[in-house]
Scaffold this motif. Structure first.
Motif, short mmCIF file in Angstrom:
data_model
loop_
_atom_site.label_atom_id
_atom_site.label_comp_id
_atom_site.label_asym_id
_atom_site.label_seq_id
_atom_site.Cartn_x
_atom_site.Cartn_y
_atom_site.Cartn_z
N VAL A 59 0.82 -1.21 0.00
CA VAL A 59 0.00 0.00 0.00
C VAL A 59 0.86 1.27 0.00
O VAL A 59 0.61 2.19 -0.78
N PRO A 60 1.91 1.38 0.85
CA PRO A 60 2.73 2.60 0.80
C PRO A 60 3.39 2.84 -0.55
O PRO A 60 3.37 3.97 -1.05
N LEU A 61 3.96 1.80 -1.15
CA LEU A 61 4.62 2.01 -2.44
C LEU A 61 3.59 2.21 -3.56
O LEU A 61 3.83 2.98 -4.49
N GLY A 62 2.45 1.54 -3.46
CA GLY A 62 1.39 1.82 -4.42
C GLY A 62 0.92 3.25 -4.33
O GLY A 62 0.70 3.93 -5.34
N GLY A 63 0.78 3.75 -3.09
CA GLY A 63 0.41 5.14 -2.90
C GLY A 63 1.47 6.10 -3.43
O GLY A 63 1.16 7.17 -3.97
N LEU A 64 2.74 5.72 -3.29
CA LEU A 64 3.82 6.55 -3.82
C LEU A 64 3.74 6.65 -5.34
O LEU A 64 4.03 7.71 -5.92
N ALA A 65 3.32 5.57 -6.00
CA ALA A 65 3.16 5.58 -7.45
C ALA A 65 2.04 6.50 -7.90
O ALA A 65 1.98 6.88 -9.07
N ASP A 66 1.14 6.85 -6.99
CA ASP A 66 0.08 7.82 -7.30
C ASP A 66 0.59 9.25 -7.27
O ASP A 66 -0.05 10.15 -7.81
N ARG A 67 1.75 9.46 -6.65
CA ARG A 67 2.30 10.82 -6.50
C ARG A 67 3.59 11.04 -7.28
O ARG A 67 4.07 12.17 -7.37
N ARG A 68 4.16 9.95 -7.80
CA ARG A 68 5.39 10.05 -8.59
C ARG A 68 5.21 9.28 -9.89
O ARG A 68 4.34 8.42 -10.00
N ASP A 69 6.07 9.57 -10.85
CA ASP A 69 6.03 8.85 -12.13
C ASP A 69 6.20 7.36 -11.89
O ASP A 69 7.26 6.93 -11.41
N PRO A 70 5.19 6.53 -12.19
CA PRO A 70 5.30 5.10 -11.89
C PRO A 70 6.39 4.39 -12.68
O PRO A 70 6.95 3.40 -12.21
N ARG A 71 6.70 4.90 -13.89
CA ARG A 71 7.78 4.28 -14.66
C ARG A 71 9.11 4.41 -13.96
O ARG A 71 9.85 3.44 -13.76
N THR A 72 9.44 5.64 -13.54
CA THR A 72 10.72 5.87 -12.88
C THR A 72 10.78 5.15 -11.53
O THR A 72 11.82 4.58 -11.17
N LEU A 73 9.67 5.16 -10.81
CA LEU A 73 9.65 4.48 -9.51
C LEU A 73 9.86 2.99 -9.68
O LEU A 73 10.62 2.37 -8.93
N ARG A 74 9.20 2.40 -10.67
CA ARG A 74 9.38 0.96 -10.88
C ARG A 74 10.80 0.63 -11.31
O ARG A 74 11.38 -0.36 -10.86
N ALA A 75 11.38 1.46 -12.17
CA ALA A 75 12.76 1.22 -12.59
C ALA A 75 13.70 1.28 -11.38
O ALA A 75 14.63 0.46 -11.26
N LEU A 76 13.47 2.24 -10.49
CA LEU A 76 14.30 2.35 -9.29
C LEU A 76 14.15 1.10 -8.42
O LEU A 76 15.15 0.56 -7.91
N LEU A 77 12.92 0.63 -8.26
CA LEU A 77 12.71 -0.58 -7.47
C LEU A 77 13.36 -1.80 -8.12
O LEU A 77 13.86 -2.69 -7.42
N GLN A 78 13.37 -1.84 -9.44
CA GLN A 78 14.05 -2.94 -10.12
C GLN A 78 15.56 -2.94 -9.82
O GLN A 78 16.16 -3.99 -9.63
N LEU A 79 16.14 -1.75 -9.79
CA LEU A 79 17.56 -1.66 -9.45
C LEU A 79 17.82 -2.13 -8.02
O LEU A 79 18.80 -2.85 -7.75
N LEU A 80 16.94 -1.73 -7.10
CA LEU A 80 17.08 -2.19 -5.72
C LEU A 80 16.91 -3.70 -5.62
O LEU A 80 17.63 -4.38 -4.87
N GLN A 81 15.98 -4.25 -6.39
CA GLN A 81 15.79 -5.70 -6.37
C GLN A 81 16.98 -6.44 -6.96
O GLN A 81 17.31 -7.55 -6.53
#
Length: 405
Positions: A59-81
């Protein structure tokens, strides 16, 4: 969204997601095996705990995707993963394994909510369920590939083989991040929301949505049927040879790839999605009864019934998946799509957590009566979804209110 944009989304990031999904499956079965070999039950408990803790990030990260570009956020999470996946190479004790597994689960669960928000942004209201179905079909190929890689790794049973598998898993996240950054940036769904608008909190307090999503989560118990209950049932309660288990999984994978997109039609909005969910519950109930009919049967008829039941099951499974996506998207507040997808993911994750214990007890201990009970549960929940959806629609804007016959 134009057709070229939709095709670009389908071509660029689903294959990477498929590869990492398959390799993650391989990691679960093989990558941590040096630890699991000495303490299999402890490692299994650790993965269960990590999985439950991971749900808290959805829920927190989903909510963050509502306030930030979801493409960039997902790419950043992929790097962390990628970094977390590579850190399995450094694991030398159970506490270290547990730390890595928890981080892995937190990123995975949160990333799925962000992915759902990105799919909504890429596909738009008309194409998001189709995009979801395409992702699922391609991901199934990746899972099959990952399972094959795990098999080869286990057969080799060398430290180098496990290391190569872990490095390969990490590399797929890097490739995925690079492909994602080739997509255009997307305006967050909550960009135009008034300051202080309740996004994440609203999703958690939306009782009509929680009721529909909860019903979908109950039907999601069927995920455990194919991966755990049917294999155990096949070898212990039917006359079919153990090799039939592989054939069952092959039928499911093949039909998923062939039918995922076709069965996703007309599930873009809540009303037809609710009807599809009703069909899913009834079809899954039929599949449970067909599995029950294999009890004590000889090899040939048992094999035929198992394959037929799996074909029926797969149709219900696909209808459930696309209907669940359609409902979760269309009933979500437009400015909080990511948060709503996170809530939906948490409920589905809880079903994954309780499914193994509940269904193995019901079916393996209860036999035919257990199968019948599960069938009644699925049929009943499927029939409940349309009225629950009607109730949810009454709290939504008038433009999406429709009757569900």
């Amino acid at each position: 969204m134009d057709d070229s944009g939709s095709e670009r989304a389908h071509v660029q990031f689903p294959p990477a997601r498929a590869g990492q999904t398959g390799r993650r499956m391989a990691i679960r079965s093989a990558g941590s095996s040096p630890i699991a070999a000495s303490a299999a039950s402890t490692a299994g408990l650790g993965l269960t705990v990590a999985g439950l803790l991971g749900l808290t990030a959805a829920v927190p990260l989903g909510g963050l995707a509502d306030r930030r570009d979801p493409r960039t956020l997902r790419a950043l999470l992929q790097l962390l993963q990628a970094a977390v996946a590579a850190s399995y190479l450094l694991v030398g004790s159970f506490p270290a394994f547990l730390v890595v597994a928890v981080l892995d689960a937190l990123l995975t669960c949160g990333n799925l909510a962000v992915r759902a928000a990105l799919v909504a942004a890429v596909g738009g209201p008309e194409g998001r369920v189709h995009a979801f179905a395409t992702l699922r079909g391609v991901a199934n190929l990746g899972i099959a590939l990952g399972a094959g890689l795990a098999g080869f790794t286990l057969a080799a049973d060398t430290h180098l083989a496990y290391q190569v598998l872990v490095v390969g898993d990490a590399a797929t996240y890097l490739v995925s991040a690079a492909l994602l950054m080739r997509l255009p940036g997307y305006r967050p769904s909550g960009a135009e929301a008034r300051p202080g608008a309740p996004g994440r909190g609203r999703a958690l307090r939306d009782r009509p949505f929680l009721a529909v999503s909860g019903a979908s989560a109950v039907l999601a118990l069927h995920w455990t049927v194919l991966t755990l209950v049917v294999p155990l049932w096949t070898v212990s309660r039917t006359g079919a040879p153990p090799a039939v288990v592989s054939a069952v999984l092959l039928v499911n994978t093949s039909l998923t790839v062939l039918l995922a997109v076709r069965l996703a039609r007309d599930a873009d909005t809540a009303v037809p999605a609710a009807r599809a969910m009703r069909r899913a519950g009834l079809v899954l109930a039929v599949a449970m009864l067909l599995y029950a009919a294999t009890a004590g049967t000889p090899a040939l008829p048992a094999t035929g019934l198992l394959l037929l039941a799996t074909a029926v099951y797969t149709v219900g499974d696909l209808w459930h998946g696309t209907a669940g996506a359609g409902l979760a998207y269309d009933l979500a507040a437009p400015e909080a799509i990511g948060a709503y997808q996170g809530v939906d993911g948490v409920l589905a994750g809880l079903a994954r957590a309780v499914g193994p214990g509940l269904l193995t007890w019901a079916v393996l201990d209860g036999g035919i009566a257990g199968w019948a009970g599960v069938a009644v549960l699925f049929a009943g929940v499927g029939l409940l979804v349309p009225p629950l959806t009607q109730r949810a629609l009454r709290t939504r804007p008038a433009t999406i209110r429709e009757l569900i016959p």
